[in-house]
Design an enzyme around this catalytic site. Sequence first.
Site, mmCIF file in Angstrom:
data_model
loop_
_atom_site.group_PDB
_atom_site.id
_atom_site.type_symbol
_atom_site.label_atom_id
_atom_site.label_comp_id
_atom_site.label_asym_id
_atom_site.label_seq_id
_atom_site.Cartn_x
_atom_site.Cartn_y
_atom_site.Cartn_z
ATOM 1 N N ARG A 164 2.916 11.153 -4.630
ATOM 2 C CA ARG A 164 3.094 12.189 -3.605
ATOM 3 C C ARG A 164 4.525 12.699 -3.704
ATOM 4 N NH1 ARG A 164 1.603 11.336 2.781
ATOM 5 N NH2 ARG A 164 3.122 9.657 2.760
ATOM 6 N N ASP A 444 5.952 5.146 9.178
ATOM 7 C CA ASP A 444 6.699 5.967 8.219
ATOM 8 C C ASP A 444 7.244 7.200 8.934
ATOM 9 O OD1 ASP A 444 4.769 7.955 8.223
ATOM 10 O OD2 ASP A 444 4.258 7.782 6.103
HETATM 11 C C1 LIG Z 1 1.353 8.258 7.525
HETATM 12 C C2 LIG Z 1 1.465 8.014 6.105
HETATM 13 O O1 LIG Z 1 2.010 8.785 5.391
HETATM 14 S S1 LIG Z 1 0.898 6.553 5.509
HETATM 15 C C3 LIG Z 1 1.420 6.482 3.833
HETATM 16 C C4 LIG Z 1 2.837 6.170 3.661
HETATM 17 N N1 LIG Z 1 3.205 4.863 4.114
HETATM 18 C C5 LIG Z 1 3.151 3.795 3.306
HETATM 19 O O2 LIG Z 1 2.768 3.943 2.181
HETATM 20 C C6 LIG Z 1 3.580 2.459 3.836
HETATM 21 C C7 LIG Z 1 2.969 1.337 3.026
HETATM 22 N N2 LIG Z 1 3.275 0.016 3.512
HETATM 23 C C8 LIG Z 1 4.473 -0.566 3.362
HETATM 24 O O3 LIG Z 1 5.389 0.037 2.875
HETATM 25 C C9 LIG Z 1 4.613 -2.003 3.754
HETATM 26 O O4 LIG Z 1 3.361 -2.572 4.017
HETATM 27 C C10 LIG Z 1 5.516 -2.283 4.991
HETATM 28 C C11 LIG Z 1 6.923 -1.797 4.707
HETATM 29 C C12 LIG Z 1 4.965 -1.584 6.211
HETATM 30 C C13 LIG Z 1 5.543 -3.788 5.239
HETATM 31 O O5 LIG Z 1 6.003 -4.415 4.067
HETATM 32 P P1 LIG Z 1 6.507 -5.926 4.090
HETATM 33 O O6 LIG Z 1 7.454 -6.112 5.228
HETATM 34 O O7 LIG Z 1 6.984 -6.263 2.732
HETATM 35 O O8 LIG Z 1 5.176 -6.693 4.440
HETATM 36 P P2 LIG Z 1 4.782 -8.165 4.085
HETATM 37 O O9 LIG Z 1 5.934 -9.100 4.183
HETATM 38 O O10 LIG Z 1 3.579 -8.498 4.910
HETATM 39 O O11 LIG Z 1 4.332 -8.043 2.571
HETATM 40 C C14 LIG Z 1 3.689 -9.095 1.894
HETATM 41 C C15 LIG Z 1 3.629 -8.726 0.441
HETATM 42 O O12 LIG Z 1 2.852 -7.554 0.293
HETATM 43 C C16 LIG Z 1 3.598 -6.554 -0.398
HETATM 44 N N3 LIG Z 1 3.253 -5.264 0.190
HETATM 45 C C17 LIG Z 1 3.202 -4.914 1.490
HETATM 46 N N4 LIG Z 1 2.795 -3.644 1.612
HETATM 47 C C18 LIG Z 1 2.607 -3.176 0.361
HETATM 48 C C19 LIG Z 1 2.183 -1.928 -0.157
HETATM 49 N N5 LIG Z 1 1.852 -0.924 0.635
HETATM 50 N N6 LIG Z 1 2.108 -1.804 -1.486
HETATM 51 C C20 LIG Z 1 2.414 -2.822 -2.292
HETATM 52 N N7 LIG Z 1 2.816 -4.039 -1.872
HETATM 53 C C21 LIG Z 1 2.904 -4.206 -0.549
HETATM 54 C C22 LIG Z 1 5.044 -6.883 -0.155
HETATM 55 O O13 LIG Z 1 5.813 -6.352 -1.189
HETATM 56 C C23 LIG Z 1 5.006 -8.392 -0.153
HETATM 57 O O14 LIG Z 1 4.997 -8.820 -1.500
HETATM 58 P P3 LIG Z 1 5.524 -10.289 -1.928
HETATM 59 O O15 LIG Z 1 4.738 -11.289 -1.148
HETATM 60 O O16 LIG Z 1 5.255 -10.334 -3.377
HETATM 61 O O17 LIG Z 1 6.975 -10.317 -1.575
HETATM 62 O O1 LIG Z 2 0.486 11.315 5.460
HETATM 63 C C1 LIG Z 2 -0.341 10.805 6.142
HETATM 64 C C2 LIG Z 2 -0.390 10.861 7.576
HETATM 65 O O2 LIG Z 2 -1.267 10.217 8.184
HETATM 66 O O3 LIG Z 2 0.453 11.564 8.146
#
Ligand SMILES: CC(=O)SCCNC(=O)CCNC(=O)[C@H](O)C(C)(C)COP(=O)(O)OP(=O)(O)OC[C@H]1O[C@@H](n2cnc3c(N)ncnc32)[C@H](O)[C@@H]1OP(=O)(O)O
Ligand SMILES: O=CC(=O)O
Length: 541
Positions: A164, A444
């Site tokens: 994105r 986010d």
């Molecule tokens: C409205 C929108 O636009 S939505 C789309 C945009 N938003 C996103 O993409 C957010 C995606 N999610 C994230 O970034 C994360 O889940 C967070 C920041 C919210 C939380 O992350 P953390 O604090 O690391 O969570 P947590 O400690 O539970 O993670 C456990 C493991 O999962 C991994 N993990 C967590 N979320 C993700 C993810 N989305 N992708 C890949 N790996 C992930 C962490 O890296 C961690 O790995 P590790 O055990 O090897 O160290």
């Molecule tokens: O980008 C996604 C949203 O839910 O906003």
Amino acid sequence: MTQLTTSLEIKGLQDEATERVLTPEALQFLEGLHRTFNERRKELLKAREERQQQLDAGGKLDFLEETKAIREGDWTVAELPKDLQDRRVEITGPVDRKMVINALNSGAKLFMACFEDATAPTWHNMIHGQINMYDAIRKTISFTQSETGKTYQLNEEVAVLQIRPRGWHLLEKHVEVDGEPMSGGLFDFGLYFFHNAKELLARGSGPYFYLPKLEHYLEARLWNDVFRYAQETLGVPQGSIRATVLIETIPAAFQMDEILYELREHSAGLNCGRWDYIFSYIKRLRNQPDVILPDRSQVTMTSPFMRAYTLLAIKTCHKRNAPAMGGMAAQIPIKGDEEANAAAFDKVREDKRREVTDGHDGTWVAHPALVAVALEEFNEYMTEPNQIARKRDDVEVTAEGLVEVPTGSITENGLRVNCSVGVQYIASWLRGNGAAPINHLMEDAATAEISRTQVWQWIRHPEGKLEDGRKITGELVDQVLEEELQKLQQQFGKDVYDTGRFEEAAGLFRRLVLNDDFIEFLTVPGYDQLEEVTDHESTES
Ligand SMILES: CC(=O)SCCNC(=O)CCNC(=O)[C@H](O)C(C)(C)COP(=O)(O)OP(=O)(O)OC[C@H]1O[C@@H](n2cnc3c(N)ncnc32)[C@H](O)[C@@H]1OP(=O)(O)O
Ligand SMILES: O=CC(=O)O
């Protein structure tokens, strides 16, 4: 500051990392993109302002007369490539190196790597994000966590990659052409496409994109022209690019057919970007006397205006043989509390079940632990790779239905949550993290946008009153904000608070809600405050 071509200057730090991606040929390609498309981009942003003025003067959103023939015409988007036919679960995440590996290994069908709302656009994050994509595509990516020594590598089978890029409103100030900053979206798209398009095609996939925050079909046309130009310039077959447009602005909900039509040779369907959609609904209709929203927690996917738009997205996409992707549930695992964790997972399950039974062809999760939950629901209710054949001709959505104002109350707690979560997210963003766990939810940029926009409107709307009758004023918001900041100081401790940029975040939040001139996107003034921070997890090691 180095001048690399006659008119392109790199203002950001230059090191081995930038040398890997900002090659002279890549820069020449970026320069061409800027010169060919930047003026049109700026004109389209100006047109957004003009449409806002019409809405502020009482204008109503409606389906466009000028494009009736497209809505009523008989056409479909190009056939989907093989690896985009089954998209039942997509994971999203920032472009950090470790997260990229974890997401690709998560068991999701696809991974949307986000250079936009889940990434704070520091120069470091954007450059290393590109490097991470480059290495992930070539399967040479690995990461060793310095604290634990744990090494991360890709599995044999990984998710299909899509990225994105930033929206049309954002700039990449570290690259200037003719003394003018580049568009962030053209920079992200251009570098990714330049380095990876041919490699992806050679590996049996393709350059796949998610396009954020479009407000008009002409903005989709601009992307389509960018795609045609990019493919032509680099000798990549036309139609190789496939792009899913996020329907996440209220004006775009009235132009779904038109957006698919503009991109039909490159389209991979639509996605319901539900958080930004709520933000856009409040933002665009903020000065209409009959529009005011209750607490954010009361605006859900079952609110009539949200149901109207998701069902319309499904019907519109399926009519055009395009996938209709669902959206994001905010819940993430709650560590150390099994009961709360189970309740969070149940919410995600319920959300995904509604999406698949409505007819969505896939959905988003924010965390690897939720892939299995979403997969279970989609596997149970979607037995084919997608359900594009389910046309949903039974769905009838009107212009009034798309803007129906949800009912509910504005509570003191809702105001407090908006202030606290808004500040916490902005502080995280200023520290270089664009996605953050706050109160056990994934947040986010869209979260902070909803929070501050609601508060802005509540202050100015005559019905912006708490349920006990108190009018929400600038003074009340100031007081609540102070109290919430004190709570955060207690919660995190003085040291973390002092170094965590909370005061700066509160300053920006105050400006966003107290200024009478509404600021279109918080990430625009925020970008000026985003100093260089380096996050080791985005970096090679
Ligand atoms: C409205 C929108 O636009 S939505 C789309 C945009 N938003 C996103 O993409 C957010 C995606 N999610 C994230 O970034 C994360 O889940 C967070 C920041 C919210 C939380 O992350 P953390 O604090 O690391 O969570 P947590 O400690 O539970 O993670 C456990 C493991 O999962 C991994 N993990 C967590 N979320 C993700 C993810 N989305 N992708 C890949 N790996 C992930 C962490 O890296 C961690 O790995 P590790 O055990 O090897 O160290
Ligand atoms: O980008 C996604 C949203 O839910 O906003």
